[in-house]
Design a protein around this motif. Structure first.
Motif, PDB file in Angstrom:
ATOM      1  N   LEU A   4     -11.558  -7.189  -6.198  1.00  0.00           N
ATOM      2  CA  LEU A   4     -12.347  -5.992  -5.875  1.00  0.00           C
ATOM      3  C   LEU A   4     -13.821  -6.219  -6.181  1.00  0.00           C
ATOM      4  N   LYS A   5     -14.667  -5.772  -5.273  1.00  0.00           N
ATOM      5  CA  LYS A   5     -16.112  -5.804  -5.475  1.00  0.00           C
ATOM      6  C   LYS A   5     -16.657  -4.413  -5.770  1.00  0.00           C
ATOM      7  N   ARG A   6     -15.930  -3.399  -5.355  1.00  0.00           N
ATOM      8  CA  ARG A   6     -16.295  -2.008  -5.629  1.00  0.00           C
ATOM      9  C   ARG A   6     -15.019  -1.175  -5.689  1.00  0.00           C
ATOM     10  N   ASN A   7     -15.134   0.058  -6.151  1.00  0.00           N
ATOM     11  CA  ASN A   7     -13.965   0.920  -6.265  1.00  0.00           C
ATOM     12  C   ASN A   7     -13.283   1.088  -4.910  1.00  0.00           C
ATOM     13  N   MET A   8     -11.966   0.985  -4.915  1.00  0.00           N
ATOM     14  CA  MET A   8     -11.188   1.168  -3.687  1.00  0.00           C
ATOM     15  C   MET A   8     -10.562   2.555  -3.716  1.00  0.00           C
ATOM     16  N   THR A   9     -10.984   3.396  -2.797  1.00  0.00           N
ATOM     17  CA  THR A   9     -10.477   4.768  -2.728  1.00  0.00           C
ATOM     18  C   THR A   9      -9.640   5.032  -1.484  1.00  0.00           C
ATOM     19  N   GLU A  10      -9.714   4.156  -0.493  1.00  0.00           N
ATOM     20  CA  GLU A  10      -8.980   4.337   0.759  1.00  0.00           C
ATOM     21  C   GLU A  10      -7.811   3.368   0.817  1.00  0.00           C
ATOM     22  N   ALA A  11      -6.609   3.912   0.880  1.00  0.00           N
ATOM     23  CA  ALA A  11      -5.415   3.084   1.027  1.00  0.00           C
ATOM     24  C   ALA A  11      -5.227   2.720   2.499  1.00  0.00           C
ATOM     25  N   VAL A  12      -4.576   1.582   2.737  1.00  0.00           N
ATOM     26  CA  VAL A  12      -4.306   1.198   4.126  1.00  0.00           C
ATOM     27  C   VAL A  12      -3.204   2.064   4.721  1.00  0.00           C
ATOM     28  N   LEU A  13      -2.388   2.681   3.846  1.00  0.00           N
ATOM     29  CA  LEU A  13      -1.306   3.537   4.325  1.00  0.00           C
ATOM     30  C   LEU A  13      -0.969   4.564   3.252  1.00  0.00           C
ATOM     31  N   GLU A  14      -0.910   5.841   3.658  1.00  0.00           N
ATOM     32  CA  GLU A  14      -0.511   6.923   2.763  1.00  0.00           C
ATOM     33  C   GLU A  14       0.808   7.507   3.262  1.00  0.00           C
ATOM     34  N   LEU A  15       1.764   7.617   2.351  1.00  0.00           N
ATOM     35  CA  LEU A  15       3.110   8.042   2.708  1.00  0.00           C
ATOM     36  C   LEU A  15       3.440   9.345   1.983  1.00  0.00           C
ATOM     37  N   TYR A  16       3.735  10.386   2.760  1.00  0.00           N
ATOM     38  CA  TYR A  16       4.098  11.682   2.198  1.00  0.00           C
ATOM     39  C   TYR A  16       5.499  12.057   2.680  1.00  0.00           C
ATOM     40  N   GLY A  17       6.359  12.393   1.742  1.00  0.00           N
ATOM     41  CA  GLY A  17       7.719  12.789   2.080  1.00  0.00           C
ATOM     42  C   GLY A  17       8.416  13.485   0.932  1.00  0.00           C
ATOM     43  N   HIS A  18       7.939  13.234  -0.279  1.00  0.00           N
ATOM     44  CA  HIS A  18       8.522  13.875  -1.459  1.00  0.00           C
ATOM     45  C   HIS A  18       7.851  15.224  -1.703  1.00  0.00           C
ATOM     46  N   SER A  19       8.639  16.175  -2.183  1.00  0.00           N
ATOM     47  CA  SER A  19       8.104  17.504  -2.466  1.00  0.00           C
ATOM     48  C   SER A  19       7.590  17.628  -3.895  1.00  0.00           C
ATOM     49  N   ARG A  20       7.906  16.653  -4.734  1.00  0.00           N
ATOM     50  CA  ARG A  20       7.415  16.645  -6.100  1.00  0.00           C
ATOM     51  C   ARG A  20       6.856  15.269  -6.407  1.00  0.00           C
ATOM     52  N   ARG A  21       6.352  15.086  -7.614  1.00  0.00           N
ATOM     53  CA  ARG A  21       5.723  13.804  -7.954  1.00  0.00           C
ATOM     54  C   ARG A  21       6.706  12.652  -7.786  1.00  0.00           C
ATOM     55  N   VAL A  22       6.155  11.484  -7.523  1.00  0.00           N
ATOM     56  CA  VAL A  22       6.957  10.288  -7.248  1.00  0.00           C
ATOM     57  C   VAL A  22       6.866   9.369  -8.461  1.00  0.00           C
ATOM     58  N   GLY A  23       8.024   9.035  -9.047  1.00  0.00           N
ATOM     59  CA  GLY A  23       8.024   8.292 -10.298  1.00  0.00           C
ATOM     60  C   GLY A  23       8.309   6.819 -10.183  1.00  0.00           C
ATOM     61  N   LEU A  24       8.952   6.373  -9.082  1.00  0.00           N
ATOM     62  CA  LEU A  24       9.355   4.976  -8.961  1.00  0.00           C
ATOM     63  C   LEU A  24       9.143   4.469  -7.547  1.00  0.00           C
ATOM     64  N   VAL A  25       8.730   3.213  -7.426  1.00  0.00           N
ATOM     65  CA  VAL A  25       8.724   2.507  -6.141  1.00  0.00           C
ATOM     66  C   VAL A  25       9.343   1.132  -6.344  1.00  0.00           C
ATOM     67  N   GLU A  26      10.070   0.648  -5.336  1.00  0.00           N
ATOM     68  CA  GLU A  26      10.681  -0.683  -5.382  1.00  0.00           C
ATOM     69  C   GLU A  26      10.658  -1.293  -3.991  1.00  0.00           C
ATOM     70  N   TRP A  27      10.212  -2.548  -3.896  1.00  0.00           N
ATOM     71  CA  TRP A  27      10.280  -3.286  -2.643  1.00  0.00           C
ATOM     72  C   TRP A  27      11.680  -3.861  -2.470  1.00  0.00           C
ATOM     73  N   HIS A  28      12.152  -3.914  -1.228  1.00  0.00           N
ATOM     74  CA  HIS A  28      13.438  -4.546  -0.966  1.00  0.00           C
ATOM     75  C   HIS A  28      13.313  -6.049  -1.231  1.00  0.00           C
ATOM     76  N   PRO A  29      14.313  -6.667  -1.879  1.00  0.00           N
ATOM     77  CA  PRO A  29      14.155  -8.060  -2.320  1.00  0.00           C
ATOM     78  C   PRO A  29      14.199  -9.105  -1.222  1.00  0.00           C
ATOM     79  N   THR A  30      14.764  -8.791  -0.048  1.00  0.00           N
ATOM     80  CA  THR A  30      14.888  -9.816   1.001  1.00  0.00           C
ATOM     81  C   THR A  30      14.257  -9.404   2.325  1.00  0.00           C
ATOM     82  N   THR A  31      13.834  -8.157   2.456  1.00  0.00           N
ATOM     83  CA  THR A  31      13.333  -7.653   3.730  1.00  0.00           C
ATOM     84  C   THR A  31      11.873  -7.262   3.602  1.00  0.00           C
ATOM     85  N   ASN A  32      11.058  -7.726   4.517  1.00  0.00           N
ATOM     86  CA  ASN A  32       9.647  -7.380   4.480  1.00  0.00           C
ATOM     87  C   ASN A  32       9.421  -5.941   4.955  1.00  0.00           C
ATOM     88  N   ASN A  33       8.485  -5.252   4.306  1.00  0.00           N
ATOM     89  CA  ASN A  33       8.031  -3.919   4.720  1.00  0.00           C
ATOM     90  C   ASN A  33       9.099  -2.833   4.607  1.00  0.00           C
TER      91      ASN A  33
END
Length: 426
Positions: A51-80
């Protein structure tokens, strides 16, 4: 490079609430997923060189939960393919190729505390605040097994970890604070073999790996260390281990070693195997978050060897940076073990996989025929405040638009009046 960073050092700071979890993409090394109390999951692309400066814009924002989101996990063998667990008791499966949730797992009755995949990603194990451990088929959402009495001392389930293919071949093991055999013990809820955790109230972090057992080690000390336990296979392997270590091991599980420190860890990150220094016989590198001191402490686990040649016995083939499946293949029902790589030549960066954020215009998120974002009431004071501030911002924006339109209307009225009163029209 180590040392204290400057107070104004660039940060990733785009969330509107506290960040609760972050995970590095296992196949694209400059992509991070994060989740927050602001109910969103965001995908960040770290530029080359940092980083050279603060990053405030994500490349992708995902909304689907109605309450706070506590965990994220990538699939171990599948991309994306990304999993997220929220305080709405739901697990959403996101296909980042389209930027939308494609499946919803709705089998929990309380807050989800931990998620873990088996080796090929065909099964998902979760622990929940309702004191149950579940093994779920993620694509269908079907609960295969439930451990109804999965309790640590004090009655709190903190983590779950599925062992790799080597252990699963012996009958399928799931690790929590104890070790449960899926085929037998989960139905009754009793552990097949427990890892002792005497007199500790500390948060338990569960990690899976492989290391050659050391020989002379001090006894374990709770709360302020990183403990190693080996989970073995059948009786032959347990006997061989006992002969090498000079002590017995019951149930294919035994204590190996422990790193001890006066400062407890708040969080623990692990360097992927391909990032280790194989020339120094480094078998693990942890990044310990010490909140009392406000620092991250790197901890290397090194097997003492005099030879400078590659030590093949402590570096088995390990999952590499190439995905085994595409999102469409995995969602269609295919399973495939991870593509392994050798560490003999050290880490070599392969052809870079580029993350391409999809262009989305939809404002609704529909999964299983349900719009997840339609008329969701706030459930906590923080959510109510965030909704209030969002509404205030929306009201201010609408007022500004109205005032601009009023000015434009007055201008048009004056122009019309001037046209009517002009001599040419008379």
């Amino acid at each position: 490079q180590t040392g204290r960073i400057e107070p104004n050092y660039p940060k990733v700071c785009g969330h509107q609430g506290n960040v609760l979890d972050i995970k590095w993409n296992p196949f694209i090394e400059n992509i991070i997923a994060s989740c927050s109390e602001d109910t969103s999951v965001r995908i960040w692309e770290i530029p080359e060189g940092g980083l050279k400066r603060n990053m405030t814009e994500a490349v992708l924002e995902l909304y689907g939960h109605s309450r706070r989101v506590g965990l994220v996990e990538w699939h171990p063998t599948t991309n994306n393919i990304l999993f997220s667990a929220g305080y709405d008791y739901k697990v959403l499966i996101w296909n980042l190729d389209i930027g939308e949730p494609v499946k919803m797992i709705d089998c929990h009755t309380d807050v989800i505390l931990c998620m873990s995949f088996n080796t090929d990603g065909s099964l998902l194990a979760t622990t929940c605040k309702d004191k149950k451990l579940r093994v779920v088929e993620p694509r269908s959402g079907r609960v295969l097994q439930v451990g109804a009495r999965v309790l640590q001392e004090g009655g709190r389930v903190q983590g779950v970890l599925q062992a790799g293919a080597r252990v699963l071949q012996v009958g399928g093991w799931v690790l929590a604070p104890g070790i449960w055999a899926q085929e037998e013990a989960l139905g009754s809820g009793y552990p097949a073999q427990e890892v002792p955790r005497k007199g500790t109230s500390a948060l338990l972090f569960l990690l899976l790996g492989r290391q050659e057992p050391p020989h002379q080690l001090p006894p374990p000390q709770p709360d302020a260390g990183i403990r190693w336990d080996e989970v073995g296979g059948g009786p032959e392997e347990a006997a061989a281990w006992a002969a090498a270590m000079g002590r017995a091991r019951a149930g294919g599980c035994g204590y190996l070693m422990e790193f001890r420190s006066p400062a407890p860890q708040k969080g623990l990150g692990v360097m992927p195997k391909h990032g280790l220094d194989v020339s120094a016989c480094e078998v693990f590198r942890f990044y310990k978050l010490v909140t009392l001191k406000g620092l991250i402490e790197p901890i290397s686990m090194i097997v003492p060897r005099r030879s400078e040649t590659y030590q093949e016995d402590i570096y088995p083939m390990t999952p590499g940076t190439e995905p085994a499946l595409t999102p469409d293949e995995w969602l269609s029902g295919m399973n495939r073990d991870p593509i392994l790589m050798s560490l003999k030549e050290g880490y070599k960066k392969t052809a870079k996989i580029v993350f391409k954020a999809p262009v989305r215009e939809k404002k609704s998120v529909v999964v299983n025929g349900i719009d997840l974002l339609e008329n969701v009431p706030p459930r906590t004071e923080n959510e109510l405040l965030r909704m209030f501030f969002r509404q205030q911002d929306e009201i201010r924006r609408l007022k500004d638009e109205l005032s601009q339109k009023d000015i434009r209307i007055r201008q048009l009225q004056l122009e019309l009046k001037n046209l009517r009163n002009s001599p040419k029209n008379n």
